[in-house]
Design an enzyme around this catalytic site. Structure first.
Site, PDB file in Angstrom:
ATOM      1  N   GLY A  58       8.864   8.187  -1.073  1.00 46.90           N
ATOM      2  CA  GLY A  58       8.251   8.097   0.251  1.00 46.90           C
ATOM      3  C   GLY A  58       9.114   8.699   1.345  1.00 46.90           C
ATOM      4  CD  GLU A  59       7.079  13.009   4.391  1.00 47.77           C
ATOM      5  OE1 GLU A  59       6.404  12.547   5.341  1.00 47.77           O
ATOM      6  OE2 GLU A  59       7.024  14.205   4.039  1.00 47.77           O
ATOM      7  CB  SER A 101       9.322  -2.080   4.820  1.00 46.73           C
ATOM      8  OG  SER A 101      10.514  -2.591   4.248  1.00 46.73           O
ATOM      9  NE  ARG A 158      16.041  -4.941   2.592  1.00 48.64           N
ATOM     10  CZ  ARG A 158      16.427  -3.934   1.805  1.00 48.64           C
ATOM     11  NH1 ARG A 158      15.860  -2.756   1.921  1.00 48.64           N
ATOM     12  NH2 ARG A 158      17.371  -4.112   0.914  1.00 48.64           N
ATOM     13  CD  GLU A 218      -2.791   1.178  -0.006  1.00 46.43           C
ATOM     14  OE1 GLU A 218      -3.107   0.157  -0.656  1.00 46.43           O
ATOM     15  OE2 GLU A 218      -3.086   2.331  -0.363  1.00 46.43           O
ATOM     16  N   GLY A 219       2.045   1.216   0.597  1.00 47.33           N
ATOM     17  CA  GLY A 219       2.933   2.392   0.586  1.00 47.33           C
ATOM     18  C   GLY A 219       3.267   2.813  -0.830  1.00 47.33           C
ATOM     19  CG  HIS A 220       5.700   0.249  -3.223  1.00 47.36           C
ATOM     20  ND1 HIS A 220       5.689  -0.962  -2.570  1.00 47.36           N
ATOM     21  CD2 HIS A 220       6.994   0.650  -3.226  1.00 47.36           C
ATOM     22  CE1 HIS A 220       6.919  -1.280  -2.211  1.00 47.36           C
ATOM     23  NE2 HIS A 220       7.738  -0.320  -2.585  1.00 47.36           N
ATOM     24  CD  GLN A 274      18.738   0.584  -4.368  1.00 44.62           C
ATOM     25  OE1 GLN A 274      18.614   1.235  -5.387  1.00 44.62           O
ATOM     26  NE2 GLN A 274      17.837   0.617  -3.405  1.00 44.62           N
ATOM     27  CD  GLN A 299      15.347   5.934  -1.672  1.00 43.28           C
ATOM     28  OE1 GLN A 299      16.089   4.980  -1.606  1.00 43.28           O
ATOM     29  NE2 GLN A 299      14.048   5.789  -1.909  1.00 43.28           N
TER      30      GLN A 299
HETATM   31  P1  AMP Z   1      11.248   0.552  -2.542  1.00 44.68           P
HETATM   32  O1  AMP Z   1      10.499  -0.389  -3.423  1.00 44.68           O
HETATM   33  O2  AMP Z   1      11.419   0.077  -1.145  1.00 44.68           O
HETATM   34  O3  AMP Z   1      12.542   1.013  -3.176  1.00 44.68           O
HETATM   35  O4  AMP Z   1      10.353   1.866  -2.409  1.00 44.68           O
HETATM   36  C1  AMP Z   1       9.919   2.554  -3.550  1.00 44.68           C
HETATM   37  C2  AMP Z   1       9.305   3.858  -3.135  1.00 44.68           C
HETATM   38  O5  AMP Z   1       8.204   3.625  -2.266  1.00 44.68           O
HETATM   39  C3  AMP Z   1      10.281   4.754  -2.363  1.00 44.68           C
HETATM   40  O6  AMP Z   1      10.058   6.102  -2.724  1.00 44.68           O
HETATM   41  C4  AMP Z   1       9.869   4.513  -0.933  1.00 44.68           C
HETATM   42  O7  AMP Z   1      10.195   5.570  -0.059  1.00 44.68           O
HETATM   43  C5  AMP Z   1       8.372   4.363  -1.070  1.00 44.68           C
HETATM   44  N1  AMP Z   1       7.819   3.637   0.068  1.00 44.68           N
HETATM   45  C6  AMP Z   1       8.192   2.417   0.531  1.00 44.68           C
HETATM   46  N2  AMP Z   1       7.500   2.095   1.624  1.00 44.68           N
HETATM   47  C7  AMP Z   1       6.655   3.132   1.872  1.00 44.68           C
HETATM   48  C8  AMP Z   1       5.675   3.417   2.882  1.00 44.68           C
HETATM   49  N3  AMP Z   1       5.423   2.558   3.868  1.00 44.68           N
HETATM   50  N4  AMP Z   1       5.006   4.582   2.806  1.00 44.68           N
HETATM   51  C9  AMP Z   1       5.273   5.481   1.816  1.00 44.68           C
HETATM   52  N5  AMP Z   1       6.173   5.264   0.845  1.00 44.68           N
HETATM   53  C10 AMP Z   1       6.863   4.120   0.871  1.00 44.68           C
END
Ligand code: AMP
Length: 285
Positions: A155-156, A193, A195, A42-44, A69, A161
């Site tokens: 995302g914050e 996350s 992870r 949901e974050g993405h 990375q 980053q």
């Molecule tokens: P990642 O796939 O972990 O590289 O994340 C891709 C993008 O999604 C990055 O801009 C992250 O900061 C954002 N992101 C990951 N998890 C969250 C979250 N829980 N809430 C908001 N944004 C997120």
């Protein structure tokens, strides 16, 4: 907008990406980009919705698990991958296009360029993972140049980053608006996350202590507590909750990530391990 939930088009080369986007640009449509490493949650998806709500006519997501990375000892090989599941989520979220390049496409054999951002990438994650921001900046620079979006959301949750990418976009005069997106959390407060999937059921329960302790530290700071004392107390609480080691728990200037300065916005940052899983989180003070 892909509002009829048609199957999501997936492109794997830069030339196919540009070909798909060309008519949108010619029509004057506003384009948003959401770079990810997949294993979407949901974050993405909130990032894609945010760009849509800001008026982007087209939203492009990217999925690329970026080897640059990860350090050799890190989790590149076992990083969760589920492109079919991700594509279904992006389709339901109304995303218009998925760019999912191969490593070969992004880093052909003679590839020799690295984007280095000094200053804001040095502390915190930069100390714990020295290779990390160079890899992030290089791949995000490439994605921003390849897709040439009007806006790109980050995302914050990964606040440092976000600051590194903002710095890069300013320093390199990239014609893109970097849009910050609030952290999306589980019901118990744990930041979503990819992870989190690695956490055992017991560790998943323990993990909720991280945002709770950080929020208590923020409350203490707002109440006038000494910042070093509040951070030390928070670190002790995390250790008591089973986190080992705590890489850092520290108040920082919200822009530079250097030491807090009187009268300037401040943020609390933490990274800590639960068994083999490293969690990060941060809150505005
Ligand atoms: P990642 O796939 O972990 O590289 O994340 C891709 C993008 O999604 C990055 O801009 C992250 O900061 C954002 N992101 C990951 N998890 C969250 C979250 N829980 N809430 C908001 N944004 C997120």
């Amino acid at each position: 907008m892909n509002s009829l939930a048609l199957p999501l088009p997936i492109v794997r080369t830069v030339s196919a990406l540009r070909e798909r986007m060309e008519p949108w640009r010619a029509a004057g449509e506003r384009i948003g980009l959401v770079p990810t490493m997949g294993a979407l949650h949901e974050g993405h998806l909130s990032l894609t919705r945010l760009l849509r709500a800001r008026g982007c006519d087209r939203v492009v997501a990217t999925i690329f698990v970026n080897p640059a990375q990860f350090a050799p000892h890190e989790d590149l090989a076992r990083y969760p991958r589920d492109e079919a599941g991700d594509a279904a989520l992006l389709t339901a979220a109304g995303v218009d296009l998925l760019f999912a390049p191969t490593t070969q496409e992004m880093y052909p054999p003679a590839f020799s360029t690295k984007v280095t951002i000094e200053g804001v990438s040095a502390p915190l994650e930069g100390e714990a993972r020295p290779h990390f921001f160079g890899g992030v900046a290089t791949v995000v620079a490439k994605l921003l140049i390849q897709a040439a979006p009007d806006e790109a959301a980050f995302g914050e949750k990964d606040y440092q980053q976000l600051q590194v990418i903002r710095r890069m976009a300013i320093d390199l005069d990239l014609p893109v608006i970097i849009v910050p997106a609030p952290t999306v959390r589980e019901a118990d407060g744990l930041a979503m996350s990819s992870r989190n999937k690695y956490l055992s059921p017991q560790a998943r329960m323990q993990a909720a202590a991280l945002p709770k302790v950080l929020e208590a530290c923020v409350a203490a700071a707002r109440g006038g507590a000494d910042l070093a004392d509040a951070a030390a107390a928070g670190q002790a609480e995390l250790e008591a909750a089973g986190f080992a080691p705590v890489d850092y728990l520290t108040f920082r200037d919200a822009d530079t990530l250097g030491p807090p300065q009187p009268g300037r916005p401040m943020r609390l940052f933490a990274a800590a391990w639960l068994g083999p899983v490293r969690l990060i989180d941060n809150f505005a003070v």
